[in-house]
Motif scaffolding. Structure first.
Motif, PDB file in Angstrom:
ATOM      1  N   VAL A   1      13.356  -4.424  -9.287  1.00 16.72           N
ATOM      2  CA  VAL A   1      13.447  -4.525  -7.831  1.00 16.72           C
ATOM      3  C   VAL A   1      14.300  -3.374  -7.317  1.00 16.72           C
ATOM      4  O   VAL A   1      15.406  -3.158  -7.807  1.00 16.72           O
ATOM      5  N   GLN A   2      13.786  -2.677  -6.329  1.00 15.54           N
ATOM      6  CA  GLN A   2      14.577  -1.640  -5.659  1.00 15.54           C
ATOM      7  C   GLN A   2      15.009  -2.192  -4.307  1.00 15.54           C
ATOM      8  O   GLN A   2      14.204  -2.762  -3.577  1.00 15.54           O
ATOM      9  N   LEU A   3      16.280  -2.030  -4.021  1.00 14.78           N
ATOM     10  CA  LEU A   3      16.846  -2.557  -2.777  1.00 14.78           C
ATOM     11  C   LEU A   3      17.352  -1.413  -1.916  1.00 14.78           C
ATOM     12  O   LEU A   3      18.000  -0.487  -2.418  1.00 14.78           O
ATOM     13  N   GLN A   4      17.084  -1.510  -0.641  1.00  8.99           N
ATOM     14  CA  GLN A   4      17.509  -0.484   0.313  1.00  8.99           C
ATOM     15  C   GLN A   4      18.195  -1.175   1.481  1.00  8.99           C
ATOM     16  O   GLN A   4      17.557  -1.894   2.235  1.00  8.99           O
ATOM     17  N   ALA A   5      19.491  -0.940   1.609  1.00  8.91           N
ATOM     18  CA  ALA A   5      20.250  -1.533   2.710  1.00  8.91           C
ATOM     19  C   ALA A   5      20.369  -0.539   3.848  1.00  8.91           C
ATOM     20  O   ALA A   5      20.558   0.660   3.624  1.00  8.91           O
ATOM     21  N   TYR A   6      20.273  -1.032   5.062  1.00 13.30           N
ATOM     22  CA  TYR A   6      20.435  -0.163   6.227  1.00 13.30           C
ATOM     23  C   TYR A   6      20.859  -1.008   7.409  1.00 13.30           C
ATOM     24  O   TYR A   6      20.845  -2.237   7.355  1.00 13.30           O
ATOM     25  N   GLY A   7      21.242  -0.327   8.469  1.00 20.60           N
ATOM     26  CA  GLY A   7      21.649  -1.013   9.686  1.00 20.60           C
ATOM     27  C   GLY A   7      23.125  -0.879  10.024  1.00 20.60           C
ATOM     28  O   GLY A   7      23.577  -1.373  11.057  1.00 20.60           O
ATOM     29  N   GLY A   8      23.888  -0.220   9.155  1.00 24.60           N
ATOM     30  CA  GLY A   8      25.300  -0.029   9.453  1.00 24.60           C
ATOM     31  C   GLY A   8      25.525   0.949  10.591  1.00 24.60           C
ATOM     32  O   GLY A   8      24.588   1.580  11.073  1.00 24.60           O
ATOM     33  N   GLY A   9      26.764   1.053  10.987  1.00 24.27           N
ATOM     34  CA  GLY A   9      27.096   1.968  12.060  1.00 24.27           C
ATOM     35  C   GLY A   9      28.486   1.723  12.583  1.00 24.27           C
ATOM     36  O   GLY A   9      29.272   0.982  11.976  1.00 24.27           O
ATOM     37  N   LEU A  10      28.783   2.330  13.711  1.00 27.62           N
ATOM     38  CA  LEU A  10      30.076   2.198  14.369  1.00 27.62           C
ATOM     39  C   LEU A  10      29.947   1.225  15.527  1.00 27.62           C
ATOM     40  O   LEU A  10      29.058   1.370  16.372  1.00 27.62           O
ATOM     41  N   VAL A  11      30.827   0.253  15.563  1.00 25.03           N
ATOM     42  CA  VAL A  11      30.789  -0.751  16.622  1.00 25.03           C
ATOM     43  C   VAL A  11      32.219  -1.108  17.012  1.00 25.03           C
ATOM     44  O   VAL A  11      33.132  -1.031  16.182  1.00 25.03           O
ATOM     45  N   GLN A  12      32.396  -1.500  18.248  1.00 22.29           N
ATOM     46  CA  GLN A  12      33.724  -1.915  18.702  1.00 22.29           C
ATOM     47  C   GLN A  12      34.010  -3.341  18.253  1.00 22.29           C
ATOM     48  O   GLN A  12      33.076  -4.145  18.036  1.00 22.29           O
ATOM     49  N   ALA A  13      35.263  -3.650  18.136  1.00 28.01           N
ATOM     50  CA  ALA A  13      35.663  -5.010  17.796  1.00 28.01           C
ATOM     51  C   ALA A  13      35.051  -5.993  18.790  1.00 28.01           C
ATOM     52  O   ALA A  13      35.030  -5.743  19.991  1.00 28.01           O
ATOM     53  N   GLY A  14      34.551  -7.099  18.247  1.00 24.66           N
ATOM     54  CA  GLY A  14      33.873  -8.087  19.071  1.00 24.66           C
ATOM     55  C   GLY A  14      32.372  -7.878  19.165  1.00 24.66           C
ATOM     56  O   GLY A  14      31.653  -8.758  19.651  1.00 24.66           O
ATOM     57  N   GLY A  15      31.904  -6.734  18.697  1.00 22.89           N
ATOM     58  CA  GLY A  15      30.481  -6.428  18.747  1.00 22.89           C
ATOM     59  C   GLY A  15      29.704  -7.026  17.595  1.00 22.89           C
ATOM     60  O   GLY A  15      30.247  -7.765  16.763  1.00 22.89           O
ATOM     61  N   SER A  16      28.419  -6.670  17.555  1.00 27.67           N
ATOM     62  CA  SER A  16      27.516  -7.224  16.542  1.00 27.67           C
ATOM     63  C   SER A  16      26.686  -6.121  15.890  1.00 27.67           C
ATOM     64  O   SER A  16      26.435  -5.079  16.493  1.00 27.67           O
ATOM     65  N   LEU A  17      26.298  -6.406  14.660  1.00 34.40           N
ATOM     66  CA  LEU A  17      25.362  -5.563  13.934  1.00 34.40           C
ATOM     67  C   LEU A  17      24.486  -6.450  13.078  1.00 34.40           C
ATOM     68  O   LEU A  17      24.926  -7.538  12.657  1.00 34.40           O
ATOM     69  N   ARG A  18      23.299  -5.994  12.794  1.00 37.02           N
ATOM     70  CA  ARG A  18      22.444  -6.694  11.843  1.00 37.02           C
ATOM     71  C   ARG A  18      22.067  -5.732  10.719  1.00 37.02           C
ATOM     72  O   ARG A  18      21.456  -4.689  10.960  1.00 37.02           O
ATOM     73  N   LEU A  19      22.452  -6.105   9.520  1.00 38.10           N
ATOM     74  CA  LEU A  19      22.095  -5.330   8.346  1.00 38.10           C
ATOM     75  C   LEU A  19      20.798  -5.875   7.758  1.00 38.10           C
ATOM     76  O   LEU A  19      20.536  -7.075   7.803  1.00 38.10           O
ATOM     77  N   SER A  20      20.017  -4.973   7.210  1.00 34.29           N
ATOM     78  CA  SER A  20      18.780  -5.359   6.534  1.00 34.29           C
ATOM     79  C   SER A  20      18.805  -4.829   5.109  1.00 34.29           C
ATOM     80  O   SER A  20      19.367  -3.766   4.835  1.00 34.29           O
ATOM     81  N   CYS A  21      18.180  -5.575   4.235  1.00 32.06           N
ATOM     82  CA  CYS A  21      18.041  -5.172   2.830  1.00 32.06           C
ATOM     83  C   CYS A  21      16.561  -5.311   2.493  1.00 32.06           C
ATOM     84  O   CYS A  21      16.066  -6.430   2.317  1.00 32.06           O
ATOM     85  N   ALA A  22      15.884  -4.189   2.418  1.00 31.01           N
ATOM     86  CA  ALA A  22      14.452  -4.189   2.140  1.00 31.01           C
ATOM     87  C   ALA A  22      14.211  -3.996   0.642  1.00 31.01           C
ATOM     88  O   ALA A  22      14.780  -3.097   0.028  1.00 31.01           O
ATOM     89  N   ALA A  23      13.396  -4.856   0.084  1.00 27.02           N
ATOM     90  CA  ALA A  23      13.111  -4.801  -1.351  1.00 27.02           C
ATOM     91  C   ALA A  23      11.716  -4.253  -1.604  1.00 27.02           C
ATOM     92  O   ALA A  23      10.800  -4.441  -0.801  1.00 27.02           O
ATOM     93  N   SER A  24      11.583  -3.601  -2.729  1.00 27.68           N
ATOM     94  CA  SER A  24      10.271  -3.107  -3.158  1.00 27.68           C
ATOM     95  C   SER A  24      10.177  -3.231  -4.671  1.00 27.68           C
ATOM     96  O   SER A  24      11.180  -3.401  -5.353  1.00 27.68           O
TER      97      SER A  24
END
Length: 128
Positions: A1-24
């Motif tokens: 299984v190959q895994l690829q994580a993405y969705g990170g970034g810079l956000v202010q405190a109190g904010g939100s992010l959604r990370l994804s991990c796509a498998a192949s």
């Protein structure tokens, strides 16, 4: 299984992010999945996990009530929704997969050695 994580970034405190991990390579439907993170100068730590049947989720205490792990086997993807982010959440986040049945034990679930497959990390930076 190959895994690829993405969705990170810079956000202010109190904010939100959604990370994804796509498998192949293989379907993730029979794998227990997890997110780990590693902050500068610290060891890698377990953040959240979801079992293969999508019946149980697990979280480290510091993210309970703020983070949600989910999976979409049809898309071969695992997600980590992160809300109410804090500066102390700043880290490189990685996804991992295991088919080992002892994943059900809290003793083993947080151990990096349990996991057979790892994705590269995605950096999350939370500014104050």
């Amino acid at each position: 299984v190959q895994l690829q994580a993405y969705g990170g970034g810079l956000v202010q405190a109190g904010g939100s992010l959604r990370l994804s991990c796509a498998a192949s390579g293989r379907p993730i439907s029979r794998y227990h999945m997890a997110w780990f993170r590693q902050a500068p100068g610290k060891e890698r730590e377990f953040v959240a996990g979801i079992n293969w049947s999508d019946t149980n989720t697990y979280y480290t205490d510091s993210v309970k009530g703020r983070f949600t792990i989910s999976r979409d086997n049809a898309k071969n993807t695992v997600y980590l929704q992160m809300n109410s982010l804090k500066p102390e959440d700043t880290a490189v986040y990685s996804c991992a997969a295991t088919a080992n049945s002892i994943y059900g034990s809290i003793t083993y679930r947080g151990r990096t050695t349990l996991y057979d497959y790892w994705g590269q990390g995605t950096l999350v930076t939370v500014s104050s």
